[in-house]
Motif scaffolding. Structure first.
Motif, PDB file in Angstrom:
ATOM      1  N   GLU A   1       0.836  -1.184   0.000  1.00 42.43           N
ATOM      2  CA  GLU A   1       0.000   0.000   0.000  1.00 42.43           C
ATOM      3  C   GLU A   1       0.881   1.248   0.000  1.00 42.43           C
ATOM      4  N   SER A   2       0.373   2.352  -0.567  1.00 42.26           N
ATOM      5  CA  SER A   2       1.157   3.581  -0.607  1.00 42.26           C
ATOM      6  C   SER A   2       1.351   4.115   0.809  1.00 42.26           C
ATOM      7  N   PRO A   3       2.481   4.795   1.072  1.00 44.42           N
ATOM      8  CA  PRO A   3       2.715   5.347   2.412  1.00 44.42           C
ATOM      9  C   PRO A   3       1.610   6.293   2.862  1.00 44.42           C
ATOM     10  N   SER A   4       1.079   7.114   1.937  1.00 44.97           N
ATOM     11  CA  SER A   4       0.031   8.070   2.326  1.00 44.97           C
ATOM     12  C   SER A   4      -1.250   7.354   2.730  1.00 44.97           C
ATOM     13  N   ALA A   5      -1.607   6.290   1.991  1.00 42.98           N
ATOM     14  CA  ALA A   5      -2.811   5.530   2.335  1.00 42.98           C
ATOM     15  C   ALA A   5      -2.625   4.801   3.652  1.00 42.98           C
ATOM     16  N   LYS A   6      -1.440   4.263   3.836  1.00 48.26           N
ATOM     17  CA  LYS A   6      -1.170   3.547   5.082  1.00 48.26           C
ATOM     18  C   LYS A   6      -1.179   4.513   6.270  1.00 48.26           C
ATOM     19  N   ALA A   7      -0.587   5.700   6.095  1.00 46.43           N
ATOM     20  CA  ALA A   7      -0.556   6.690   7.169  1.00 46.43           C
ATOM     21  C   ALA A   7      -1.975   7.116   7.553  1.00 46.43           C
ATOM     22  N   ALA A   8      -2.845   7.265   6.553  1.00 44.92           N
ATOM     23  CA  ALA A   8      -4.228   7.645   6.830  1.00 44.92           C
ATOM     24  C   ALA A   8      -4.939   6.567   7.636  1.00 44.92           C
ATOM     25  N   ALA A   9      -4.688   5.301   7.284  1.00 37.38           N
ATOM     26  CA  ALA A   9      -5.310   4.184   8.015  1.00 37.38           C
ATOM     27  C   ALA A   9      -4.794   4.120   9.447  1.00 37.38           C
TER      28      ALA A   9
ATOM     29  N   ASP B   1       6.527  -4.899   9.870  1.00 39.07           N
ATOM     30  CA  ASP B   1       7.750  -4.430   9.207  1.00 39.07           C
ATOM     31  C   ASP B   1       8.130  -3.062   9.763  1.00 39.07           C
ATOM     32  N   ASP B   2       9.384  -2.713   9.624  1.00 39.38           N
ATOM     33  CA  ASP B   2       9.899  -1.471  10.202  1.00 39.38           C
ATOM     34  C   ASP B   2       9.341  -0.219   9.537  1.00 39.38           C
ATOM     35  N   MET B   3       9.096  -0.265   8.218  1.00 37.91           N
ATOM     36  CA  MET B   3       8.598   0.920   7.536  1.00 37.91           C
ATOM     37  C   MET B   3       7.220   1.314   8.060  1.00 37.91           C
ATOM     38  N   THR B   4       6.385   0.319   8.335  1.00 37.70           N
ATOM     39  CA  THR B   4       5.075   0.607   8.927  1.00 37.70           C
ATOM     40  C   THR B   4       5.247   1.169  10.335  1.00 37.70           C
ATOM     41  N   ALA B   5       6.199   0.625  11.090  1.00 35.63           N
ATOM     42  CA  ALA B   5       6.443   1.115  12.449  1.00 35.63           C
ATOM     43  C   ALA B   5       6.882   2.577  12.442  1.00 35.63           C
ATOM     44  N   ILE B   6       7.720   2.951  11.469  1.00 36.21           N
ATOM     45  CA  ILE B   6       8.181   4.338  11.370  1.00 36.21           C
ATOM     46  C   ILE B   6       7.019   5.274  11.045  1.00 36.21           C
ATOM     47  N   LEU B   7       6.152   4.831  10.125  1.00 39.58           N
ATOM     48  CA  LEU B   7       4.953   5.630   9.820  1.00 39.58           C
ATOM     49  C   LEU B   7       4.076   5.790  11.050  1.00 39.58           C
ATOM     50  N   LEU B   8       3.927   4.715  11.800  1.00 37.51           N
ATOM     51  CA  LEU B   8       3.109   4.754  13.014  1.00 37.51           C
ATOM     52  C   LEU B   8       3.662   5.757  14.015  1.00 37.51           C
ATOM     53  N   LEU B   9       4.971   5.776  14.187  1.00 38.78           N
ATOM     54  CA  LEU B   9       5.594   6.727  15.117  1.00 38.78           C
ATOM     55  C   LEU B   9       5.338   8.171  14.680  1.00 38.78           C
ATOM     56  N   ARG B  10       5.386   8.406  13.370  1.00 38.84           N
ATOM     57  CA  ARG B  10       5.147   9.754  12.850  1.00 38.84           C
ATOM     58  C   ARG B  10       3.695  10.175  13.090  1.00 38.84           C
ATOM     59  N   VAL B  11       2.767   9.235  12.839  1.00 36.74           N
ATOM     60  CA  VAL B  11       1.347   9.527  13.046  1.00 36.74           C
ATOM     61  C   VAL B  11       1.071   9.791  14.526  1.00 36.74           C
ATOM     62  N   ALA B  12       1.648   8.975  15.386  1.00 38.09           N
ATOM     63  CA  ALA B  12       1.457   9.152  16.829  1.00 38.09           C
ATOM     64  C   ALA B  12       1.958  10.523  17.283  1.00 38.09           C
ATOM     65  N   LYS B  13       3.096  10.934  16.747  1.00 35.36           N
ATOM     66  CA  LYS B  13       3.650  12.248  17.106  1.00 35.36           C
ATOM     67  C   LYS B  13       2.717  13.365  16.675  1.00 35.36           C
ATOM     68  N   ASN B  14       2.168  13.245  15.462  1.00 31.48           N
ATOM     69  CA  ASN B  14       1.242  14.272  14.956  1.00 31.48           C
ATOM     70  C   ASN B  14      -0.041  14.338  15.772  1.00 31.48           C
ATOM     71  N   LEU B  15      -0.430  13.208  16.348  1.00 29.34           N
ATOM     72  CA  LEU B  15      -1.649  13.162  17.169  1.00 29.34           C
ATOM     73  C   LEU B  15      -1.375  13.526  18.628  1.00 29.34           C
ATOM     74  N   GLY B  16      -0.133  13.797  18.952  1.00 25.73           N
ATOM     75  CA  GLY B  16       0.216  14.151  20.324  1.00 25.73           C
ATOM     76  C   GLY B  16       0.298  12.970  21.260  1.00 25.73           C
ATOM     77  N   ILE B  17       0.430  11.770  20.719  1.00 24.20           N
ATOM     78  CA  ILE B  17       0.556  10.557  21.544  1.00 24.20           C
ATOM     79  C   ILE B  17       2.035  10.339  21.863  1.00 24.20           C
ATOM     80  N   LYS B  18       2.356  10.261  23.137  1.00 27.44           N
ATOM     81  CA  LYS B  18       3.749  10.142  23.550  1.00 27.44           C
ATOM     82  C   LYS B  18       4.226   8.682  23.479  1.00 27.44           C
ATOM     83  N   VAL B  19       5.400   8.501  22.863  1.00 29.68           N
ATOM     84  CA  VAL B  19       6.051   7.190  22.781  1.00 29.68           C
ATOM     85  C   VAL B  19       7.358   7.265  23.570  1.00 29.68           C
ATOM     86  N   PRO B  20       7.593   6.375  24.531  1.00 35.11           N
ATOM     87  CA  PRO B  20       6.835   5.155  24.836  1.00 35.11           C
ATOM     88  C   PRO B  20       5.859   5.292  26.015  1.00 35.11           C
ATOM     89  N   GLU B  21       5.690   6.526  26.533  1.00 36.52           N
ATOM     90  CA  GLU B  21       4.867   6.683  27.731  1.00 36.52           C
ATOM     91  C   GLU B  21       3.422   6.214  27.518  1.00 36.52           C
TER      92      GLU B  21
END
Length: 328
Positions: free
Chosen positions: A216-224, A242-262
């Motif tokens: 899936e495209s990174p933009s579509a995956k990030a939206a999901a 996979d790591d690429m999905t994990a990196i996208l997840l970290l970016r999305v979490a940061k944009n949503l104000g979700i603290k990692v790893p707290e």
């Protein structure tokens, strides 16, 4: 009398230049023309002069490697290790980027046959063993069960799923999601999910899944991923296939104000050197890429030397390890 390229051209009803372009997969050629050329080559038993084996049966010293995506850091690093090993041993590599396209993979097989490669390392998931068997070339598979006669080399994906999930459980997570494709039996991701599911069962935790295939495209995956994190606020742990999905997840979490790893803990899978260098905070399951490449090449050499020799074993699973970092 040994057939020549001009004989193939005459039988296929095209120019010698077109035959050469088909053999070398150069430029656009219609599928209809390709089929005519390959049919003529088989009927005449033609071997390309530039790469053909001699009448004494010498090898071309060329190996075909078929992968699903050269843009994926894992496959890019695996291919680099394979090429390094082959080069040290005097072989050249023909790299085929099959993507998620069975037609393209079949075309690559025809090209490899035309160039008379000595063997194939297959890592794509579009075709079954019958497609490969038709070409009669020695083959070794990466992470893909083709047949009992074809050795398969891979990481212990089930063990990796267990290690990643247990790390999240040990870190105190109670609502752990698996992000990947848990449904395709035989796919490496399926075994990672099995490890996750079994670990959840042992910890008396509920299995949660969110499908996110790597093509899936990174933009579509990030939206999901954004929709998932925004709607499921109880999520406190995620195992990404996979790591690429994990990196996208970290970016999305940061944009949503979700603290990692707290507030959210994350573990990926692959552990390439690229990811370790550029995302050093990511906790991940590390695959032994150098060892995988070495085993694939070694087993292929054995198949080339004696294709009819019974296999000592069909499957070779290499151990993985957990790299604990700042995301758990």
């Amino acid at each position: 009398m040994r057939p020549k390229l001009t004989d193939v051209a005459e039988k296929a009803g095209c120019s010698p230049t077109t035959v050469s372009r088909v053999i070398n997969n150069y430029g656009y050629i219609s599928q209809k023309t390709k089929d005519r050329v390959y049919a003529a080559m088989r009927e005449l038993n033609y071997q390309p002069n530039t790469l053909a084996r001699s009448l004494q049966g010498k090898q071309t010293k060329m190996i075909g490697v078929i992968v699903p995506s050269i843009t994926n850091p894992f496959f890019a690093e695996l291919v680099a290790k394979i090429e390094e090993q082959l080069s040290d041993d005097g072989y050249k590599m023909i790299l085929c980027n099959a993507e998620q396209d069975s037609i393209k993979e079949r075309q690559y097989l025809r090209m490899l046959e035309a160039n008379q490669v000595d063997g194939i390392i297959a890592g794509s998931h579009n075709l079954d063993i019958e497609d490969y068997r038709r070409f009669g070339l020695p083959i070794v598979s990466f992470d893909r069960d083709l047949a009992s006669s074809v050795p398969i080399v891979g990481s212990d994906n089930y063990q990796g799923g267990c290690l990643a999930s247990q790390a999240l459980v040990d870190a105190g997570c109670k609502h752990i999601y698996f992000i990947g494709n848990p449904n395709k039996t035989g796919n490496p991701t399926f075994y990672r999910f099995e490890g996750y599911a079994d670990t959840m069962a042992k910890a008396n935790l509920t299995v949660h899944t969110a499908r996110s295939a790597f093509y899936e495209s990174p933009s579509a995956k990030a939206a999901a991923l954004k929709e998932l994190l925004a709607s499921e606020r109880k999520i406190d742990g995620v195992f990404c296939s996979d790591d690429m999905t994990a990196i996208l997840l970290l970016r999305v979490a940061k944009n949503l104000g979700i603290k990692v790893p707290e507030e959210l803990k994350v573990v990926g899978f692959d552990g390439t050197q690229l990811i370790q260098n550029y995302e050093p905070d990511l906790a991940t399951i590390v695959q032994p890429i150098g060892d995988l490449a070495g085993m694939l090449v070694k087993l292929l050499y054995e198949r080339i030397a004696d294709p009819s020799k019974p296999l000592a074993q069909n499957s070779y699973l290499l151990p993985v390890k957990l790299l604990k970092n700042q995301t758990i």
